[in-house]
Design a protein around this motif. Structure first.
Motif, PDB file in Angstrom:
ATOM      1  N   TRP A  14       0.896  -1.225   0.135  1.00  0.00           N
ATOM      2  CA  TRP A  14      -0.271   0.561   0.233  1.00  0.00           C
ATOM      3  C   TRP A  14       1.121   1.025  -0.116  1.00  0.00           C
ATOM      4  O   TRP A  14       0.151   2.329  -0.288  1.00  0.00           O
ATOM      5  N   ARG A  15       1.644   1.417   0.543  1.00  0.00           N
ATOM      6  CA  ARG A  15       2.746   2.428   0.865  1.00  0.00           C
ATOM      7  C   ARG A  15       3.249   2.910  -0.891  1.00  0.00           C
ATOM      8  O   ARG A  15       3.992   2.100  -0.967  1.00  0.00           O
ATOM      9  N   TYR A  16       4.183   3.844  -0.821  1.00  0.00           N
ATOM     10  CA  TYR A  16       4.522   4.540  -1.795  1.00  0.00           C
ATOM     11  C   TYR A  16       5.633   6.171  -0.989  1.00  0.00           C
ATOM     12  O   TYR A  16       4.745   6.604  -0.033  1.00  0.00           O
ATOM     13  N   ALA A  17       6.404   6.135  -2.264  1.00  0.00           N
ATOM     14  CA  ALA A  17       6.956   8.068  -1.006  1.00  0.00           C
ATOM     15  C   ALA A  17       6.618   8.753  -2.266  1.00  0.00           C
ATOM     16  O   ALA A  17       6.171   9.189  -2.987  1.00  0.00           O
ATOM     17  N   THR A  18       5.258   9.327  -0.754  1.00  0.00           N
ATOM     18  CA  THR A  18       4.218  10.096  -1.271  1.00  0.00           C
ATOM     19  C   THR A  18       4.912  11.454  -2.304  1.00  0.00           C
ATOM     20  O   THR A  18       5.535  11.635  -0.484  1.00  0.00           O
ATOM     21  N   LYS A  19       4.300  12.166  -3.382  1.00  0.00           N
ATOM     22  CA  LYS A  19       5.138  13.339  -3.661  1.00  0.00           C
ATOM     23  C   LYS A  19       3.658  13.894  -3.034  1.00  0.00           C
ATOM     24  O   LYS A  19       4.602  15.201  -3.016  1.00  0.00           O
ATOM     25  N   LYS A  20       2.724  14.188  -3.178  1.00  0.00           N
ATOM     26  CA  LYS A  20       2.310  15.122  -2.945  1.00  0.00           C
ATOM     27  C   LYS A  20       1.021  14.541  -1.586  1.00  0.00           C
ATOM     28  O   LYS A  20       0.303  13.780  -1.607  1.00  0.00           O
TER      29      LYS A  20
ATOM     30  N   GLY B 268      12.739  22.674  -2.250  1.00  0.00           N
ATOM     31  CA  GLY B 268      11.168  22.842  -2.188  1.00  0.00           C
ATOM     32  C   GLY B 268       9.753  21.320  -2.744  1.00  0.00           C
ATOM     33  O   GLY B 268       9.080  22.354  -2.346  1.00  0.00           O
ATOM     34  N   GLN B 269      11.043  20.501  -1.825  1.00  0.00           N
ATOM     35  CA  GLN B 269       9.900  19.067  -1.716  1.00  0.00           C
ATOM     36  C   GLN B 269       8.763  19.596  -0.862  1.00  0.00           C
ATOM     37  O   GLN B 269       8.447  20.732   0.141  1.00  0.00           O
ATOM     38  N   SER B 270       7.616  19.744  -1.736  1.00  0.00           N
ATOM     39  CA  SER B 270       6.081  20.317  -0.973  1.00  0.00           C
ATOM     40  C   SER B 270       5.850  19.774   0.146  1.00  0.00           C
ATOM     41  O   SER B 270       4.843  19.046   1.016  1.00  0.00           O
TER      42      SER B 270
ATOM     43  N   THR C  93       7.034  10.386   3.549  1.00  0.00           N
ATOM     44  CA  THR C  93       7.874   9.483   2.218  1.00  0.00           C
ATOM     45  C   THR C  93       9.220   9.858   2.966  1.00  0.00           C
ATOM     46  O   THR C  93      10.021  10.628   3.576  1.00  0.00           O
ATOM     47  N   PRO C  94      10.036   8.709   2.506  1.00  0.00           N
ATOM     48  CA  PRO C  94      12.012   9.079   3.027  1.00  0.00           C
ATOM     49  C   PRO C  94      12.277   9.914   2.050  1.00  0.00           C
ATOM     50  O   PRO C  94      11.992   9.969   1.036  1.00  0.00           O
ATOM     51  N   MET C  95      13.155  10.897   2.877  1.00  0.00           N
ATOM     52  CA  MET C  95      14.102  11.963   2.183  1.00  0.00           C
ATOM     53  C   MET C  95      15.638  11.700   2.376  1.00  0.00           C
ATOM     54  O   MET C  95      15.887  12.273   3.563  1.00  0.00           O
ATOM     55  N   GLU C  96      15.855  12.418   0.874  1.00  0.00           N
ATOM     56  CA  GLU C  96      17.785  11.887   1.220  1.00  0.00           C
ATOM     57  C   GLU C  96      18.324  13.803   0.691  1.00  0.00           C
ATOM     58  O   GLU C  96      19.031  14.126   0.336  1.00  0.00           O
ATOM     59  N   GLY C  97      16.817  13.819  -0.493  1.00  0.00           N
ATOM     60  CA  GLY C  97      16.816  15.136  -0.959  1.00  0.00           C
ATOM     61  C   GLY C  97      16.905  16.176  -0.259  1.00  0.00           C
ATOM     62  O   GLY C  97      15.556  16.858  -0.448  1.00  0.00           O
ATOM     63  N   PHE C  98      18.287  16.708   0.592  1.00  0.00           N
ATOM     64  CA  PHE C  98      18.324  18.113   0.626  1.00  0.00           C
ATOM     65  C   PHE C  98      19.352  18.622   1.515  1.00  0.00           C
ATOM     66  O   PHE C  98      19.920  17.297   1.040  1.00  0.00           O
TER      67      PHE C  98
ATOM     68  N   LYS D 167       2.983   1.770 -10.711  1.00  0.00           N
ATOM     69  CA  LYS D 167       2.899   0.990 -10.491  1.00  0.00           C
ATOM     70  C   LYS D 167       4.496   0.678  -9.868  1.00  0.00           C
ATOM     71  O   LYS D 167       5.400   1.875  -9.770  1.00  0.00           O
ATOM     72  N   LYS D 168       5.336  -0.094  -8.538  1.00  0.00           N
ATOM     73  CA  LYS D 168       6.026  -0.368  -8.246  1.00  0.00           C
ATOM     74  C   LYS D 168       7.082  -0.857  -9.201  1.00  0.00           C
ATOM     75  O   LYS D 168       6.692  -1.616  -9.570  1.00  0.00           O
ATOM     76  N   VAL D 169       8.039  -0.280  -8.760  1.00  0.00           N
ATOM     77  CA  VAL D 169       9.273  -1.270 -10.105  1.00  0.00           C
ATOM     78  C   VAL D 169      10.001  -1.732  -8.432  1.00  0.00           C
ATOM     79  O   VAL D 169      10.944  -0.844  -7.765  1.00  0.00           O
ATOM     80  N   ARG D 170      10.713  -3.011  -9.141  1.00  0.00           N
ATOM     81  CA  ARG D 170      10.886  -3.502  -8.513  1.00  0.00           C
ATOM     82  C   ARG D 170      11.931  -4.226  -8.900  1.00  0.00           C
ATOM     83  O   ARG D 170      11.838  -5.156  -9.692  1.00  0.00           O
ATOM     84  N   ARG D 171      13.338  -4.596  -9.012  1.00  0.00           N
ATOM     85  CA  ARG D 171      13.956  -5.403  -9.270  1.00  0.00           C
ATOM     86  C   ARG D 171      13.608  -7.215  -8.755  1.00  0.00           C
ATOM     87  O   ARG D 171      13.353  -7.488  -8.072  1.00  0.00           O
TER      88      ARG D 171
HETATM   89  C1  LIG Z   1      16.915   7.309   1.893  1.00  0.00           C
HETATM   90  C2  LIG Z   1      16.316   7.446   0.880  1.00  0.00           C
HETATM   91  C3  LIG Z   1      16.174   8.378   0.399  1.00  0.00           C
HETATM   92  C4  LIG Z   1      15.049   9.155  -0.840  1.00  0.00           C
HETATM   93  N1  LIG Z   1      14.800  10.387  -0.421  1.00  0.00           N
HETATM   94  C5  LIG Z   1      13.975  11.149  -1.614  1.00  0.00           C
HETATM   95  C6  LIG Z   1      13.980  12.249  -1.666  1.00  0.00           C
HETATM   96  O1  LIG Z   1      14.178  12.778  -1.443  1.00  0.00           O
HETATM   97  N2  LIG Z   1      12.397  12.625  -2.277  1.00  0.00           N
HETATM   98  C7  LIG Z   1      11.216  12.118  -2.436  1.00  0.00           C
HETATM   99  O2  LIG Z   1      10.273  12.284  -3.406  1.00  0.00           O
HETATM  100  N3  LIG Z   1      11.314  10.732  -2.331  1.00  0.00           N
HETATM  101  C8  LIG Z   1      12.647  10.009  -1.958  1.00  0.00           C
HETATM  102  N4  LIG Z   1      13.227   8.856  -1.678  1.00  0.00           N
HETATM  103  C9  LIG Z   1      12.066   7.730  -2.274  1.00  0.00           C
HETATM  104  C10 LIG Z   1      12.036   6.805  -3.508  1.00  0.00           C
HETATM  105  O3  LIG Z   1      12.244   7.743  -4.290  1.00  0.00           O
HETATM  106  C11 LIG Z   1      11.254   5.960  -3.056  1.00  0.00           C
HETATM  107  O4  LIG Z   1      11.562   4.963  -1.962  1.00  0.00           O
HETATM  108  C12 LIG Z   1      11.505   4.906  -4.256  1.00  0.00           C
HETATM  109  O5  LIG Z   1      11.863   5.077  -5.688  1.00  0.00           O
HETATM  110  C13 LIG Z   1      10.485   3.649  -4.474  1.00  0.00           C
HETATM  111  O6  LIG Z   1       9.463   3.717  -4.127  1.00  0.00           O
HETATM  112  P1  LIG Z   1       8.435   3.991  -3.248  1.00  0.00           P
HETATM  113  O7  LIG Z   1       8.989   3.408  -2.127  1.00  0.00           O
HETATM  114  O8  LIG Z   1       7.379   4.464  -3.830  1.00  0.00           O
HETATM  115  O9  LIG Z   1       7.864   2.133  -3.122  1.00  0.00           O
HETATM  116  C14 LIG Z   1      13.990   8.139  -1.179  1.00  0.00           C
HETATM  117  C15 LIG Z   1      14.129   6.727  -0.768  1.00  0.00           C
HETATM  118  C16 LIG Z   1      14.739   6.562   1.126  1.00  0.00           C
HETATM  119  C17 LIG Z   1      14.522   5.083   0.959  1.00  0.00           C
END
Ligand SMILES: Cc1cc2nc3c(=O)[nH]c(=O)nc-3n(C[C@H](O)[C@H](O)[C@H](O)COP(=O)(O)O)c2cc1C
Length: 214
Positions: free
Chosen positions: A9-15, A65-67, A152-157, A195-199
């Motif tokens: 269910w989860r995904y790295a929510t953008k909005k 600027g990530q929302s 949303t996990p984020m390293e983009g900062f 869809k999720k992308v996974r190896r």
């Molecule tokens: C440590 C880490 C840092 C990430 N940094 C960002 C980020 O800065 N912004 C963002 O939108 N997603 C970020 N992501 C999300 C990943 O892009 C995402 O987890 C990956 O593409 C797999 O997709 P899913 O989590 O939606 O299944 C990060 C994920 C991880 C684990």
């Protein structure tokens, strides 16, 4: 939600939509982060909990600027110890002694292990601490999903700028990742229908390739 449904269910929510995560759900997520395993049990990190809208606005440009920073209700900044100081080791040994009712002699092995890590280079100590914090980040992400809270996990900062904003160098901490918590804005999130992308598993899980002995 059970764990296996939650990870799909989860995904790295953008909005996110700005709705607040209820306190009992947050408590469960915090509990998961607290209960994550760490090497030696040292928990060499702190998590800064930000809810103040003005502070979130200050973080947003540092996070490109990530929302999610402003639309998530709770922003967790994972920071790792910059160094395993003797004070930090003493605090942990003392806590273990108090909780388990152990004396200094029985605590010596744990002290020795912590001092072993502390004898490495400062960079290694920080990297070791950061690895422990990432396990906690994973626990937090999983718990959020089970609670049906988006994350949303984020390293983009820009780490150094964020460290500066929170006065982290003075506290012996360095930021490593952000976890934004809130609720998906499904209609406006481009990633929501994807869809999720996974190896494939055959690539991820491999047989050992032991070099032939000569
Ligand atoms: C440590 C880490 C840092 C990430 N940094 C960002 C980020 O800065 N912004 C963002 O939108 N997603 C970020 N992501 C999300 C990943 O892009 C995402 O987890 C990956 O593409 C797999 O997709 P899913 O989590 O939606 O299944 C990060 C994920 C991880 C684990």
């Amino acid at each position: 939600m059970n764990f296996y449904d939650a990870i799909n269910w989860r995904y790295a929510t953008k909005k996110m939509n700005g709705d607040a995560v209820p306190k009992e759900k947050l408590d469960n997520i915090f509990n998961a982060i607290q209960m994550a395993p760490t090497s030696i049990g040292l928990q060499p990190f702190s998590v800064i909990h930000v809810t103040d809208p003005e502070l979130k606005e200050q973080i947003q440009p540092i996070a490109y600027g990530q929302s999610q920073i402003v639309d998530g209700s709770d922003i967790l900044i994972f920071t790792a110890w910059d160094e395993i100081t003797s004070e930090r080791i003493n605090d942990y040994v003392k806590l273990t002694g108090e909780i388990r009712d152990l004396g200094e002699e029985e605590l010596q092995p744990v002290r020795n292990m912590a001092e072993g890590v502390a004898s490495r280079s400062k960079e290694d100590q920080f990297n070791w601490s950061a690895r422990q914090a990432y396990i906690a980040l994973g626990f937090g992400l999983s718990a959020a999903a089970i609670e049906k809270v988006d994350a949303t996990p984020m390293e983009g900062f820009k780490n150094e700028e964020l460290d500066e904003l929170f006065g982290l160098p003075e506290q012996g901490l360095k930021s490593i990742a952000i976890l934004a918590l809130g609720y998906r804005d499904e209609d406006n999130d481009w990633l929501a229908p994807m869809k999720k992308v996974r190896r494939p598993k055959e690539e991820l899980f491999v047989k050992p390739e032991v070099p032939e002995l000569v």
